[in-house]
Design an enzyme around this catalytic site. Structure first.
Site, mmCIF file in Angstrom:
data_model
loop_
_atom_site.group_PDB
_atom_site.id
_atom_site.type_symbol
_atom_site.label_atom_id
_atom_site.label_comp_id
_atom_site.label_asym_id
_atom_site.label_seq_id
_atom_site.Cartn_x
_atom_site.Cartn_y
_atom_site.Cartn_z
ATOM 1 N N ARG A 268 -107.392 -19.851 -27.035
ATOM 2 C CA ARG A 268 -106.082 -19.208 -27.257
ATOM 3 C C ARG A 268 -106.012 -18.681 -28.695
ATOM 4 O O ARG A 268 -106.946 -18.856 -29.490
ATOM 5 C CB ARG A 268 -104.956 -20.207 -27.023
ATOM 6 C CG ARG A 268 -104.989 -21.355 -28.012
ATOM 7 C CD ARG A 268 -103.901 -22.363 -27.743
ATOM 8 N NE ARG A 268 -103.630 -23.156 -28.914
ATOM 9 C CZ ARG A 268 -103.210 -24.420 -28.905
ATOM 10 N NH1 ARG A 268 -103.014 -25.025 -27.746
ATOM 11 N NH2 ARG A 268 -102.964 -25.054 -30.026
ATOM 12 N N ASP B 34 -115.530 -31.367 -27.789
ATOM 13 C CA ASP B 34 -114.697 -31.729 -28.937
ATOM 14 C C ASP B 34 -115.618 -31.693 -30.152
ATOM 15 O O ASP B 34 -116.563 -32.488 -30.234
ATOM 16 C CB ASP B 34 -114.119 -33.138 -28.728
ATOM 17 C CG ASP B 34 -113.259 -33.565 -29.913
ATOM 18 O OD1 ASP B 34 -113.421 -32.995 -31.018
ATOM 19 O OD2 ASP B 34 -112.427 -34.470 -29.728
ATOM 20 N N ASN C 98 -113.630 -21.308 -35.901
ATOM 21 C CA ASN C 98 -112.207 -20.976 -35.871
ATOM 22 C C ASN C 98 -111.330 -22.179 -35.541
ATOM 23 O O ASN C 98 -110.175 -22.223 -35.958
ATOM 24 C CB ASN C 98 -111.984 -19.854 -34.842
ATOM 25 C CG ASN C 98 -110.530 -19.737 -34.444
ATOM 26 O OD1 ASN C 98 -109.723 -19.165 -35.172
ATOM 27 N ND2 ASN C 98 -110.167 -20.304 -33.288
ATOM 28 N N ALA D 205 -96.426 -37.601 -49.856
ATOM 29 C CA ALA D 205 -95.707 -38.882 -49.961
ATOM 30 C C ALA D 205 -95.524 -39.530 -48.583
ATOM 31 O O ALA D 205 -95.439 -40.752 -48.477
ATOM 32 C CB ALA D 205 -94.357 -38.665 -50.620
ATOM 33 N N ASN E 272 -99.865 -25.216 -50.376
ATOM 34 C CA ASN E 272 -98.615 -25.081 -49.622
ATOM 35 C C ASN E 272 -97.956 -26.452 -49.511
ATOM 36 O O ASN E 272 -98.632 -27.408 -49.111
ATOM 37 C CB ASN E 272 -98.942 -24.540 -48.226
ATOM 38 C CG ASN E 272 -97.810 -23.743 -47.647
ATOM 39 O OD1 ASN E 272 -96.877 -23.378 -48.364
ATOM 40 N ND2 ASN E 272 -97.876 -23.464 -46.362
ATOM 41 N N TYR F 127 -104.340 -29.900 -45.025
ATOM 42 C CA TYR F 127 -104.805 -28.615 -44.476
ATOM 43 C C TYR F 127 -105.390 -27.738 -45.587
ATOM 44 O O TYR F 127 -106.479 -27.171 -45.450
ATOM 45 C CB TYR F 127 -103.604 -27.939 -43.819
ATOM 46 C CG TYR F 127 -103.874 -26.634 -43.119
ATOM 47 C CD1 TYR F 127 -104.500 -26.596 -41.872
ATOM 48 C CD2 TYR F 127 -103.464 -25.423 -43.676
ATOM 49 C CE1 TYR F 127 -104.717 -25.387 -41.216
ATOM 50 C CE2 TYR F 127 -103.672 -24.218 -43.037
ATOM 51 C CZ TYR F 127 -104.304 -24.197 -41.807
ATOM 52 O OH TYR F 127 -104.521 -23.013 -41.158
HETATM 53 N N1 LIG Z 1 -101.816 -18.863 -37.146
HETATM 54 C C1 LIG Z 1 -101.853 -18.645 -38.445
HETATM 55 O O1 LIG Z 1 -100.935 -18.065 -39.032
HETATM 56 C C2 LIG Z 1 -103.041 -19.096 -39.252
HETATM 57 C C3 LIG Z 1 -103.022 -18.876 -40.617
HETATM 58 C C4 LIG Z 1 -104.104 -19.261 -41.383
HETATM 59 C C5 LIG Z 1 -105.209 -19.846 -40.777
HETATM 60 N N2 LIG Z 1 -105.203 -20.066 -39.440
HETATM 61 C C6 LIG Z 1 -106.406 -20.711 -38.868
HETATM 62 O O2 LIG Z 1 -106.895 -19.919 -37.795
HETATM 63 C C7 LIG Z 1 -107.513 -20.758 -36.812
HETATM 64 C C8 LIG Z 1 -106.888 -20.508 -35.442
HETATM 65 O O3 LIG Z 1 -105.499 -20.692 -35.537
HETATM 66 P P1 LIG Z 1 -104.495 -20.486 -34.304
HETATM 67 O O4 LIG Z 1 -103.183 -20.162 -34.893
HETATM 68 O O5 LIG Z 1 -105.099 -19.588 -33.311
HETATM 69 O O6 LIG Z 1 -104.438 -22.000 -33.777
HETATM 70 P P2 LIG Z 1 -104.285 -22.586 -32.305
HETATM 71 O O7 LIG Z 1 -103.760 -23.959 -32.468
HETATM 72 O O8 LIG Z 1 -103.565 -21.647 -31.410
HETATM 73 O O9 LIG Z 1 -105.806 -22.641 -31.811
HETATM 74 C C9 LIG Z 1 -106.731 -23.569 -32.329
HETATM 75 C C10 LIG Z 1 -107.763 -23.862 -31.263
HETATM 76 O O10 LIG Z 1 -108.678 -24.828 -31.787
HETATM 77 C C11 LIG Z 1 -108.955 -25.757 -30.759
HETATM 78 N N3 LIG Z 1 -109.375 -27.045 -31.309
HETATM 79 C C12 LIG Z 1 -108.640 -27.893 -32.061
HETATM 80 N N4 LIG Z 1 -109.319 -29.023 -32.288
HETATM 81 C C13 LIG Z 1 -110.532 -28.879 -31.693
HETATM 82 C C14 LIG Z 1 -111.670 -29.714 -31.553
HETATM 83 N N5 LIG Z 1 -111.696 -30.937 -32.089
HETATM 84 N N6 LIG Z 1 -112.724 -29.254 -30.856
HETATM 85 C C15 LIG Z 1 -112.710 -28.011 -30.301
HETATM 86 N N7 LIG Z 1 -111.656 -27.189 -30.388
HETATM 87 C C16 LIG Z 1 -110.567 -27.613 -31.071
HETATM 88 C C17 LIG Z 1 -107.616 -25.901 -30.037
HETATM 89 O O11 LIG Z 1 -107.774 -26.480 -28.751
HETATM 90 C C18 LIG Z 1 -107.146 -24.467 -30.004
HETATM 91 O O12 LIG Z 1 -107.573 -23.780 -28.863
HETATM 92 C C19 LIG Z 1 -107.307 -22.203 -37.303
HETATM 93 O O13 LIG Z 1 -108.460 -22.619 -38.003
HETATM 94 C C20 LIG Z 1 -106.144 -22.077 -38.270
HETATM 95 O O14 LIG Z 1 -106.149 -23.098 -39.227
HETATM 96 C C21 LIG Z 1 -104.148 -19.709 -38.667
#
Ligand SMILES: NC(=O)c1ccc[n+]([C@@H]2O[C@H](COP(=O)([O-])OP(=O)(O)OC[C@H]3O[C@@H](n4cnc5c(N)ncnc54)[C@H](O)[C@@H]3O)[C@@H](O)[C@H]2O)c1
Length: 451
Positions: A224, A268, A292, A302, A351, A357
């Site tokens: 997703r 995982d 990703n 805290a 942040n 994070y």
């Molecule tokens: N959405 C934003 O604004 C934003 C901003 C900065 C960075 N990001 C980064 O972009 C990436 C994707 O973000 P998103 O918004 O699509 O998040 P999301 O939560 O929609 O998707 C993350 C995906 O990672 C998978 N995942 C999590 N833990 C896992 C594991 N242990 N093994 C395998 N898969 C795993 C989840 O099942 C999910 O499908 C992330 O790394 C996030 O930190 C997002």
């Protein structure tokens, strides 16, 4: 999630009202649509005095059907003269020849006359030489000064415009075509105020309509959001994609894999046997690795418990490191491989509520920087992409006030889309993008947070 302010600002009544009130009026950004082939829909002006400009006319006609030079009898191109109905879509200024402070005014002379007359979503690009490559202190200072100019212009240019600075190393000129195809096109719709260094790189794209043809890519967290968009975009560009996500996402993953003609892998990434299972699942190896998958467990320090801290470090930082290491050791990441780590501007600016994070995402940037020199010997590049506010489930779950602040606090006045991150990853995954390594590219609309 829909951005109601953006929709209102783009209605006739909304635009009038917001202008009267002196409020920002973000424009709808142009994005790359399926079936499009030309980089630019509109006129491209080439100018400046450096040696880099010489390398552009050879391919610039492939980018735009309307090419102009900034002065007569240059490269056989018509000299640009603005008329009431002619507008520039893109300007490229070669500043690599500037070495004295008094020459910096040439930036103003070139860009200023056009700024109030640009086509919507214009693309502005400055080319230079990396200051650290120059011996003369004044020349190095002048080249460094280009950063301040570029980042300021990015914050001033209107109507969805984006501005970047590329420092081009000696011998890296042939890699400009790939870079311009990205930075002058709507593929970089949400990338602005960025500074990148290009180094020589032997690999090149063979077919610009399918730049990743013949490559195999693995995308983690692909069921997703941003990961699904990355998988789709890599497949669009010709790659065979392996989509990876947790077992709980198996159905969504299988459906997407079928849609993109790829394969699904449930794993995982934090499980103890994940490195071994991944190596086993990729007998032929891969060319492109996109880390990703990521999670948030937001709390101020805290109030943060150990589990919240550990989970984020494990998924976001430790797992990408262990998996990359395992693939490298098993010889599964091919020569000329491309590794992209999805970081975040939180990892650059910090942040509140995200110390875990931000630590993990800054660590990813550190991984890219630390690994780049070692991997260079095999032609492998590794970079971090740092998204800002992207419209996904993750950001839809934010409290309203924080969400609105995140959307507006950038030069483009809106959130980005998963596609914006995906296009950036797809560009970094190209053969010729080995010119970029150990760097961070932000996809944040030039967020006001961080440098
Ligand atoms: N959405 C934003 O604004 C934003 C901003 C900065 C960075 N990001 C980064 O972009 C990436 C994707 O973000 P998103 O918004 O699509 O998040 P999301 O939560 O929609 O998707 C993350 C995906 O990672 C998978 N995942 C999590 N833990 C896992 C594991 N242990 N093994 C395998 N898969 C795993 C989840 O099942 C999910 O499908 C992330 O790394 C996030 O930190 C997002």
């Amino acid at each position: 999630m829909s951005d109601r302010y953006l929709a209102f600002a783009n209605s006739a009544a909304g635009r009038r009202l917001l202008r009267t009130l002196g409020l920002p009026t973000p424009v709808r950004l142009e994005r790359w649509l399926p079936g499009r082939s030309r980089t630019l829909d509109g006129a491209l002006l080439l100018g400046g005095d450096g040696a880099l400009l010489e390398s552009l006319p050879g391919f610039a006609h492939k980018l735009s059907g309307e090419l102009y030079a900034d002065r007569p009898e240059r490269f056989g191109l018509p000299c640009w003269r603005r008329t009431d109905d002619a507008r520039l879509k893109a300007l490229v200024f070669d500043a690599s020849g500037l070495s004295r402070f008094e020459q910096l005014g040439e930036l103003r002379t070139f860009f200023q006359p056009e700024l109030k007359h640009l086509a919507p979503c214009p693309r502005l690009l400055v080319l230079g030489r990396a200051p650290e490559s120059l011996d003369d202190p004044q020349a190095a200072s002048v080249q460094r000064a280009l950063e301040g100019f570029t980042r300021s212009l990015g914050k001033e240019v209107r109507r969805g415009g984006c501005v970047q600075l590329l420092y081009v190393g000696e011998g890296a000129e042939p890699r400009l075509e790939g870079a311009l195809r990205f930075f002058l096109s709507p593929k970089s719709a949400y990338v602005s105020g960025q500074v990148l260094r290009l180094a020589p790189c032997a690999a090149q794209v063979k077919d610009w309509t399918r730049p990743l043809a013949g490559k195999t890519a693995l995308v983690t967290g692909a069921s997703r959001g941003i990961g699904a968009a990355i998988a789709e975009t890599l497949a669009r560009d010709g790659a065979e994609v392996v989509l990876l996500d947790v077992p709980a996402a198996a159905d969504a993953l299988a459906a997407l894999a079928a849609r993109f003609g790829g394969s699904a892998l449930t794993l995982d990434i934090c499980s103890e046997d994940a490195p071994a299972r991944l190596v086993e699942a990729l007998p032929e190896g891969i060319d492109i690795l996109v880390h990703n998958a990521g999670i948030t467990r937001d709390k101020t320090l805290a109030k943060m418990n150990e589990a919240q801290w550990e989970a984020v470090i494990e998924v976001n930082l430790q797992a990408p490191h262990l998996l990359t290491q395992a693939l490298l050791q098993a010889g599964k990441l091919r020569e000329q491989g491309r590794v992209v780590l999805i970081a975040s501007i939180s990892g650059i600016a910090g942040n509140p509520g995200q110390s875990n994070y931000a630590t993990s995402k800054a660590g990813l940037i550190g991984l890219a920087q630390a690994w780049a020199p070692t991997l260079a010997g095999r032609g492998i590049s590794i970079n971090a992409v740092a998204p800002g506010f992207i419209e996904t489930r993750m950001t839809a779950a934010m409290p309203l006030a924080l969400r609105e602040a995140g959307r507006r606090m950038n030069a483009l006045g809106q959130g980005g889309l998963p596609q914006d991150v995906a296009e950036t990853v797809a560009w970094l995954a190209q053969p010729g993008s080995g010119a970029v390594s150990g760097q961070v590219l932000r996809v944040c609309g030039q967020s006001l947070l961080g440098a």
